[in-house]
Write an enzyme that holds these catalytic residues in place. Sequence first.
Site, mmCIF file in Angstrom:
data_model
loop_
_atom_site.group_PDB
_atom_site.id
_atom_site.type_symbol
_atom_site.label_atom_id
_atom_site.label_comp_id
_atom_site.label_asym_id
_atom_site.label_seq_id
_atom_site.Cartn_x
_atom_site.Cartn_y
_atom_site.Cartn_z
ATOM 1 N N TYR A 85 40.032 -2.819 -29.078
ATOM 2 C CA TYR A 85 39.392 -2.255 -30.262
ATOM 3 C C TYR A 85 38.429 -1.131 -29.871
ATOM 4 O O TYR A 85 37.972 -0.381 -30.729
ATOM 5 C CB TYR A 85 38.599 -3.319 -31.029
ATOM 6 N N LEU A 116 44.777 -12.981 -44.997
ATOM 7 C CA LEU A 116 44.988 -12.505 -46.367
ATOM 8 C C LEU A 116 46.266 -11.678 -46.508
ATOM 9 O O LEU A 116 46.476 -11.038 -47.544
ATOM 10 C CB LEU A 116 43.779 -11.679 -46.817
ATOM 11 N N SER A 128 36.751 -6.029 -42.370
ATOM 12 C CA SER A 128 36.458 -5.146 -43.491
ATOM 13 C C SER A 128 35.293 -4.250 -43.113
ATOM 14 O O SER A 128 34.359 -4.675 -42.427
ATOM 15 C CB SER A 128 36.095 -5.940 -44.752
ATOM 16 N N ARG A 164 32.776 -5.980 -49.863
ATOM 17 C CA ARG A 164 33.742 -6.966 -49.362
ATOM 18 C C ARG A 164 33.120 -7.809 -48.250
ATOM 19 O O ARG A 164 33.321 -9.029 -48.192
ATOM 20 C CB ARG A 164 34.995 -6.256 -48.863
#
Length: 317
Positions: free
Chosen positions: A53, A204, A259, A264
């Site tokens: 990342y 999700l 997110s 959110r």
Amino acid sequence: MSRTVQTFDLASGVKIPWLGWGNGSGQARNVPVQAGLIALQAGIRHIDTAQNYLNEGAVGETLANSGLLKDEIFVTSKLSGRKSDPSVDGYTVPVNEVRSAIQESIKKLGFIPDLFLIHSPHVAAHADLKKTWQVLEEMKDAGELKEIGVSNFRPQDLEVVLDGAKYQPAVNQIEYHPYTFAHLEPVLAIQAKHGILTESFGPLTPLLRHPTGGPVKPVLTKIAKRVTESNPSLPIPVDEVVVLLLWTRAMGVVAVTASGNEERIKLLAEISYLPENILTKEEVQEITSVGKTVHFRHYREHMEKDFALPDLPDGTT
């Protein structure tokens, strides 16, 4: 009044918050310090990062600027392969470079993470997977690592590291949601046998990445309506997202979701503190049963290689 974050126990007894904020995709990856501070200020107590990342240092900066003690935050990072360094060709990490690669993560973070994972079995050459795990075991013995685990491991990968292991993986972080459940049953059976906790990335996906939402979406909508009507005092509106994350918790699985959106992130924090047993056993089972009629996975590069897929539709028609 202070709130207590909901947790699961690892096999060692170490507690891990059931909902983690990840900084590996989207805006969370683009503005990791800003988004991370929002997450911690909102009440998130679990951050998930990785070498590839390219923002482990941002996690350390976030914690340093948060006003919180490190012991208040559970942090996970991962050995991601040499592609996490754009200047190096190739993907697999040679066994003799594993320790130094992990030490570099610790240096960037500024502390030893609570949990360190092998990001996928393909981080190591096939013949070296067990030896790579043994390096993590040696570092745990030396106090250089705390909890150790794996990610994207198929049944055959788990069997390799479990054979003669001094330490069993604390977790296997995989794409887990109702539409991968049928495919994952052999993985979950091994994990249940050995006390390996499941962590879900992309929990999700049925709502965010499936083209139509598939057959589980109307079930989630129906349950959200029932929960809203039955629990008028809940601090947040209950929609399909909330129900799907609560299903993940009810299945005994840690949910990791990314997110960069402030509202959110704040919603995720509120969800992480919701009381248990909001969903009935029947509702949890209905989501599971309907999900098992479909196979749909977004991140296919690891788990669908040399691991037979179920003969199921993808739910897009």
